[in-house]
Design a protein around this motif. Sequence first.
Motif, PDB file in Angstrom:
ATOM      1  N   ILE A 191      40.009  11.976   0.558  1.00 29.47           N
ATOM      2  CA  ILE A 191      40.671  13.168   1.095  1.00 29.47           C
ATOM      3  C   ILE A 191      41.423  13.809  -0.074  1.00 29.47           C
ATOM      4  CG2 ILE A 191      42.225  14.119   2.866  1.00 29.47           C
ATOM      5  CD1 ILE A 191      39.974  12.564   4.148  1.00 29.47           C
ATOM      6  N   VAL A 192      41.187  15.082  -0.240  1.00 28.32           N
ATOM      7  CA  VAL A 192      41.670  15.776  -1.424  1.00 28.32           C
ATOM      8  C   VAL A 192      42.447  17.031  -1.017  1.00 28.32           C
ATOM      9  CG1 VAL A 192      40.822  17.100  -3.426  1.00 28.32           C
ATOM     10  CG2 VAL A 192      39.748  14.919  -2.834  1.00 28.32           C
ATOM     11  N   ALA A 193      43.561  17.277  -1.684  1.00 30.92           N
ATOM     12  CA  ALA A 193      44.332  18.510  -1.458  1.00 30.92           C
ATOM     13  C   ALA A 193      44.559  19.174  -2.809  1.00 30.92           C
ATOM     14  CB  ALA A 193      45.668  18.187  -0.791  1.00 30.92           C
ATOM     15  N   HIS A 194      44.251  20.442  -2.902  1.00 36.14           N
ATOM     16  CA  HIS A 194      44.369  21.206  -4.144  1.00 36.14           C
ATOM     17  C   HIS A 194      43.807  20.439  -5.341  1.00 36.14           C
ATOM     18  CE1 HIS A 194      47.545  23.357  -1.735  1.00 36.14           C
ATOM     19  NE2 HIS A 194      46.638  24.263  -2.028  1.00 36.14           N
ATOM     20  N   GLY A 195      42.617  19.881  -5.151  1.00 39.43           N
ATOM     21  CA  GLY A 195      41.920  19.217  -6.255  1.00 39.43           C
ATOM     22  C   GLY A 195      42.441  17.832  -6.597  1.00 39.43           C
ATOM     23  N   LYS A 196      43.431  17.331  -5.844  1.00 37.43           N
ATOM     24  CA  LYS A 196      43.976  15.995  -6.150  1.00 37.43           C
ATOM     25  C   LYS A 196      43.823  15.079  -4.941  1.00 37.43           C
ATOM     26  CE  LYS A 196      47.475  17.349  -9.531  1.00 37.43           C
ATOM     27  NZ  LYS A 196      48.898  17.176  -9.841  1.00 37.43           N
ATOM     28  N   LYS A 197      43.643  13.800  -5.240  1.00 45.57           N
ATOM     29  CA  LYS A 197      43.350  12.839  -4.163  1.00 45.57           C
ATOM     30  C   LYS A 197      44.614  12.424  -3.410  1.00 45.57           C
ATOM     31  CE  LYS A 197      40.888   8.390  -3.979  1.00 45.57           C
ATOM     32  NZ  LYS A 197      39.765   7.669  -4.595  1.00 45.57           N
ATOM     33  N   VAL A 198      44.534  12.430  -2.063  1.00 49.49           N
ATOM     34  CA  VAL A 198      45.657  11.915  -1.259  1.00 49.49           C
ATOM     35  C   VAL A 198      45.277  10.644  -0.515  1.00 49.49           C
ATOM     36  CG1 VAL A 198      46.989  14.025  -0.851  1.00 49.49           C
ATOM     37  CG2 VAL A 198      45.106  13.498   0.664  1.00 49.49           C
ATOM     38  N   CYS A 199      43.973  10.384  -0.394  1.00 47.20           N
ATOM     39  CA  CYS A 199      43.570   9.234   0.421  1.00 47.20           C
ATOM     40  C   CYS A 199      42.261   8.660  -0.100  1.00 47.20           C
ATOM     41  CB  CYS A 199      43.403   9.715   1.868  1.00 47.20           C
ATOM     42  SG  CYS A 199      42.474   8.610   2.937  1.00 47.20           S
ATOM     43  N   GLY A 200      42.205   7.332  -0.156  1.00 43.39           N
ATOM     44  CA  GLY A 200      40.974   6.650  -0.539  1.00 43.39           C
ATOM     45  C   GLY A 200      40.626   5.602   0.508  1.00 43.39           C
TER      46      GLY A 200
END
Length: 339
Positions: A191-200
């Motif tokens: 899960i990605v927000a503004h090109g950065k990962k928040v969840c793996g």
Amino acid sequence: MKSEILALLREGMGRENAQGGSQEYISGQELCSRFGVSRTAIWKVMNQLKEEGYEIEAVQNKGYRLKASPDVMGENEIQSRFANRGEGHWAGCRLMYFPETGSTNIDAKKAAEEGAPEGTLVVTDCQNTGRGRRGRSWSSPRGCNLYFTLLLRPDCKPEQACMLTLVMALAAAEAVAELGVAAGIKWPNDIVAHGKKVCGILTEMSAEPDYIHYVVIGCGINVNQMDFPEEIRATATSLALEKGERITRSALLLSIMEHFEKAYDTFQETWDLTALLPAYHSYLLNKDARVRVLDPKGEFCGTARGINKTGELLVEKEDGELTRVYAGEVSVRGIYGYV
Ligand code: BTN
């Protein structure tokens, strides 16, 4: 009794206020008769809850009210939320909470080997040896994020169970979207927000060629982390950083479990992603995006066109040929960045 009292304080409040508190009072007398204990016993529990961080207001002739429920994690907090779900829920039917552990995936696998039922949920506040995909580690600091693993015993073939990681990604994306955070799925399951990962998500399985003993789906979500170690600062973010306010982790966990139950029901109708494709595609960030496929047999570029019903990414090569990319073998990167 403590988690039941907490559940009652939350129950009947209609909607939680912004602080996760209740609008209504529950009388001390009602609590005494429900649990068959003295007023002093109830007062002691209220004090314990206050010590754990809950703001509880006691008003004469009215009773107790949960004024605010900060982002506390713990067995009582999670149980009290799960207890208010109503009938028919199974995800989290057995909760194993550890204030600290090595890896919830390892705990869940051990529990599975010992016969724990489908729906067992392992949750922790801190992992010392959090594990990521491809042998990487998963940074798991205390007091700010969600780390959990759900145990399943699906009655399908091992190759079908591999799709469950996408089912969890969909559930997490739906729950995150409900928080008002603009995030999507980077295929297959970040899960990605503004090109950065928040969840793996890390899914592991114990199976024979045609029989699954169990599947564990581990999920790590950067929820309230405000700063990241240097080595992942450029690629990691948190929901709180994206939303600009702190998020109650236990409420998010409950929401993910509810979304997962629904998606898993749908998945079990065909044991593939057919009926989940529209929802998954609505969150898929790589759809119609240029991607670089890091295939050990040879890298190539193309345009991702979505996934098929078995969860493979369909990539249109420069010559128009549509190739199916299987998640287990390759990584996919955006041409201009991570997504
Ligand atoms: C990834 O590399 O993207 C997957 C990360 C998965 C992390 C979660 S945190 C809970 C569970 N326990 C682990 O050790 N790993 C998973």
